[in-house]
Design a protein around this motif. Sequence first.
Motif, mmCIF file in Angstrom:
data_model
loop_
_atom_site.group_PDB
_atom_site.id
_atom_site.type_symbol
_atom_site.label_atom_id
_atom_site.label_comp_id
_atom_site.label_asym_id
_atom_site.label_seq_id
_atom_site.Cartn_x
_atom_site.Cartn_y
_atom_site.Cartn_z
ATOM 1 N N TYR A 1 0.792 -1.232 0.000
ATOM 2 C CA TYR A 1 0.000 0.000 0.000
ATOM 3 C C TYR A 1 0.826 1.285 0.000
ATOM 4 N N GLY A 2 2.129 1.193 0.035
ATOM 5 C CA GLY A 2 2.949 2.390 0.043
ATOM 6 C C GLY A 2 3.224 2.883 1.453
ATOM 7 N N GLU A 3 3.797 4.058 1.530
ATOM 8 C CA GLU A 3 4.270 4.583 2.809
ATOM 9 C C GLU A 3 3.116 5.019 3.718
ATOM 10 N N TYR B 1 -11.582 15.869 4.976
ATOM 11 C CA TYR B 1 -11.181 15.436 6.313
ATOM 12 C C TYR B 1 -9.860 14.672 6.277
ATOM 13 N N PRO B 2 -9.688 13.669 5.427
ATOM 14 C CA PRO B 2 -8.374 13.001 5.355
ATOM 15 C C PRO B 2 -7.368 13.843 4.591
ATOM 16 N N VAL B 3 -6.094 13.518 4.750
ATOM 17 C CA VAL B 3 -5.031 14.194 4.013
ATOM 18 C C VAL B 3 -5.054 13.714 2.564
ATOM 19 N N LYS B 4 -5.197 14.654 1.636
ATOM 20 C CA LYS B 4 -5.237 14.343 0.208
ATOM 21 C C LYS B 4 -4.164 15.154 -0.519
ATOM 22 N N LYS C 1 -0.280 -11.505 14.799
ATOM 23 C CA LYS C 1 0.237 -10.778 13.641
ATOM 24 C C LYS C 1 -0.672 -10.961 12.430
ATOM 25 N N GLY C 2 -1.191 -12.174 12.277
ATOM 26 C CA GLY C 2 -2.085 -12.414 11.147
ATOM 27 C C GLY C 2 -3.350 -11.583 11.221
ATOM 28 N N LEU C 3 -3.934 -11.463 12.413
ATOM 29 C CA LEU C 3 -5.157 -10.672 12.567
ATOM 30 C C LEU C 3 -4.879 -9.191 12.336
ATOM 31 N N ILE C 4 -3.791 -8.677 12.899
ATOM 32 C CA ILE C 4 -3.470 -7.262 12.710
ATOM 33 C C ILE C 4 -3.243 -6.950 11.236
ATOM 34 N N GLU C 5 -2.552 -7.836 10.539
ATOM 35 C CA GLU C 5 -2.323 -7.607 9.118
ATOM 36 C C GLU C 5 -3.645 -7.611 8.345
ATOM 37 N N PHE C 6 -4.534 -8.508 8.696
ATOM 38 C CA PHE C 6 -5.853 -8.583 8.070
ATOM 39 C C PHE C 6 -6.637 -7.294 8.303
ATOM 40 N N LEU C 7 -6.653 -6.801 9.546
ATOM 41 C CA LEU C 7 -7.395 -5.582 9.864
ATOM 42 C C LEU C 7 -6.825 -4.360 9.151
ATOM 43 N N SER C 8 -5.532 -4.401 8.803
ATOM 44 C CA SER C 8 -4.865 -3.253 8.186
ATOM 45 C C SER C 8 -5.021 -3.216 6.676
ATOM 46 N N GLU C 9 -5.433 -4.312 6.061
ATOM 47 C CA GLU C 9 -5.547 -4.348 4.602
ATOM 48 C C GLU C 9 -6.693 -3.478 4.128
ATOM 49 N N ARG C 10 -6.580 -3.000 2.907
ATOM 50 C CA ARG C 10 -7.528 -2.001 2.401
ATOM 51 C C ARG C 10 -9.002 -2.395 2.529
ATOM 52 N N PRO C 11 -9.431 -3.594 2.138
ATOM 53 C CA PRO C 11 -10.865 -3.899 2.241
ATOM 54 C C PRO C 11 -11.387 -3.780 3.675
ATOM 55 N N GLN C 12 -10.615 -4.284 4.630
ATOM 56 C CA GLN C 12 -11.056 -4.224 6.030
ATOM 57 C C GLN C 12 -10.918 -2.808 6.576
ATOM 58 N N ALA C 13 -9.895 -2.087 6.159
ATOM 59 C CA ALA C 13 -9.745 -0.692 6.590
ATOM 60 C C ALA C 13 -10.935 0.136 6.123
ATOM 61 N N GLU C 14 -11.356 -0.075 4.901
ATOM 62 C CA GLU C 14 -12.480 0.700 4.372
ATOM 63 C C GLU C 14 -13.773 0.371 5.102
ATOM 64 N N LEU D 1 -1.154 6.553 3.092
ATOM 65 C CA LEU D 1 -1.596 7.712 2.311
ATOM 66 C C LEU D 1 -2.397 7.295 1.087
ATOM 67 N N SER D 2 -2.174 6.073 0.603
ATOM 68 C CA SER D 2 -2.914 5.593 -0.564
ATOM 69 C C SER D 2 -4.373 5.295 -0.246
ATOM 70 N N MET D 3 -4.748 5.322 1.028
ATOM 71 C CA MET D 3 -6.121 5.007 1.423
ATOM 72 C C MET D 3 -6.931 6.260 1.755
ATOM 73 N N SER D 4 -6.552 7.387 1.185
ATOM 74 C CA SER D 4 -7.298 8.628 1.443
ATOM 75 C C SER D 4 -8.434 8.831 0.453
ATOM 76 N N ASP D 5 -8.719 7.797 -0.370
ATOM 77 C CA ASP D 5 -9.721 7.932 -1.427
ATOM 78 C C ASP D 5 -10.960 7.080 -1.188
#
Length: 448
Positions: free
Chosen positions: A121-123, A385-388, A336-349, A364-368
Motif C-alpha cells: 500500500y505504500g508509505e 477530512y483526510p489528508v489528500k 500478527k495475522g489478525l493485525i495484518e488482516f485488519l490493516s488491509e484495504r478492504p477491512q480498513a475501508e 496515504l494511498s487510502m485517502s480515497d
Amino acid sequence: MSRRAVLRNGAGVLVGTAVGAPMVHAQGTGGTLKCGFWDHWVPAGNGIMRELCQEWGQRNRVEVQVEFITSVGNQNLLTINAQAQSRSGHDILSFPTWEPAAKAELLEPMDDVMGRLVQKYGEVTPAAEYLGKVRGKWVAVPAVSGTQLKPACTRFDLMKQHAGLDMRAMWPNKPERGPGADGWTWEAFAAAAEKCKEANVPFGLPMGQFSDAVDWVGGLLTSYGAFMMDERGNPTVRNNPKLRQAVEMLVRISRALPDDVWAWDDASNNRALISGRSALIFNPPSAWAVAKRDQPQVAENCWYAPAPAGPEGRYVGYLPYFWGIWSFSRMKPAAKGLIEFLSERPQAERQTNTSSGYDIPPFLSMSDFRIWETEGPPTGFAYNYPVKPHQQQRTSVAFAPAPAEFAVQAYNNGLNTKLIARIVQGGESIDQAMGWVERELTTIRRGG
C-alpha cells in the motif's frame, strides 16, 4: 474403510481447505486470541471490529475473544500498565499515541507485518512512523480504528456570512483547490476568528491541557517551523524567531476565542459546534455525527477544510491508535495475522465506512475511500477530512521531533498551551513566558 483410505481422504480435505482459504502470513491455527480494542466513540465502530475478528477467526480456525476498553478515565492506560507489570493479559491491545514508545521493550517487533503492508500500500504518514518506530524498528502497527485527524470543521454558512469566506468553494468535494484556497493561512484564519467573535459565533478552540487543544496548537507551531526541542531532546526556545512569530499568532487567535477556553476539555468544542454557537472547531466527524442526530440543522451546514497554512506548510493535528502485541503473548503468529488482516484495504475501508468516516488509515494511498465523498448531509462534507494530495497538507504530532520520552511529558503537561496562557491570562511578556517553557523543557531533559 481402510486406514490408508481414511488418511487419503483426510489429506484431500486439508488440501481443499488450504486452497480455499486466503493465505495469512505468519499465521498459526487453533487456540484462543485475546484482543483488547479501544471502545470507539462511534458505537458502530465496535460492531465492525467484532465482525471482522469473527470473520478472520473462522477463516483461520482461531477463537478470537474481543473486549472493548474505554479511554474515559484513562481506563485503557490503566489496563496497559497493569498488563505490562503482570506480564499477562490480552495478546493484542490498542495503544494510544505515545504508548508504543513507552512500552517498546515489552512489545513484539512488527517490521515483518509493516514490511508487507508498505510493499502493498505504500508509505504511511510520517507522524505514524515517528510514534510507532523505536530505534528504527516498528514496535506496533498504526491502527485504523480510533485514529483521527483534527482539521477544520466549519459552519460554512456562518463563515460566509460573518468572515466572507466560502469554504465549500475554496475546498470543494473533489481533488482540487477552489478560488481562495491558497489564501487559507493562519493570518486569514485569525482575521476570520476576530470577525466571528464580533458576530457572537466565535471559533470553538480549546486552550487547556487536553489533547484537542495541544494538537491544534502543535499543528500551528509546526507550520511555522517553531520547534521547542530538537531530535536529541535539546530545548530550542532561546533566540528562536520562528517560535516567537508562532507565539504572536497564537496570542492573537486566543484573544478572539471565548473567555473560558482555558478550562475547556475535549468535549467542550464539540458542544460549541453542536449547539450552533460556533463557526469552526478542529475535530474529527464525531461532533458532526452527534449534530446529525440531535441538531440536524447544524450538521447540514458543516464542511471540512484542511488546516490553515503557515510559513513552512500546512500541518494537521494527528492522534493515532496502534495495534501492538505483547512480547509475552503465546499467540504471536495468530496476533500478527489478525493485525495484518485488519490493516488491509478492504477491512480498513469497512472500519472507516462504519465510523461515518471518522477512522483514518495510516497509508496515504487510502485517502480515497468513497465514504468521504458520499457521507452527509451535506453530501461530501468530509471530503477534505483526510489528508489528500491536492491539499499539500501533512500530519503533525505536537512536540515532535523531540524523542518520545521527552515529547510525551511536554504533551501531557500541555506546555504549548500553557505558554500562551501565561501571556494572555497571566500578563507575562513573550520573553518571560518563553523563558519559563525553556526551563520546563530543560527539567524534562534532565529527568527532573
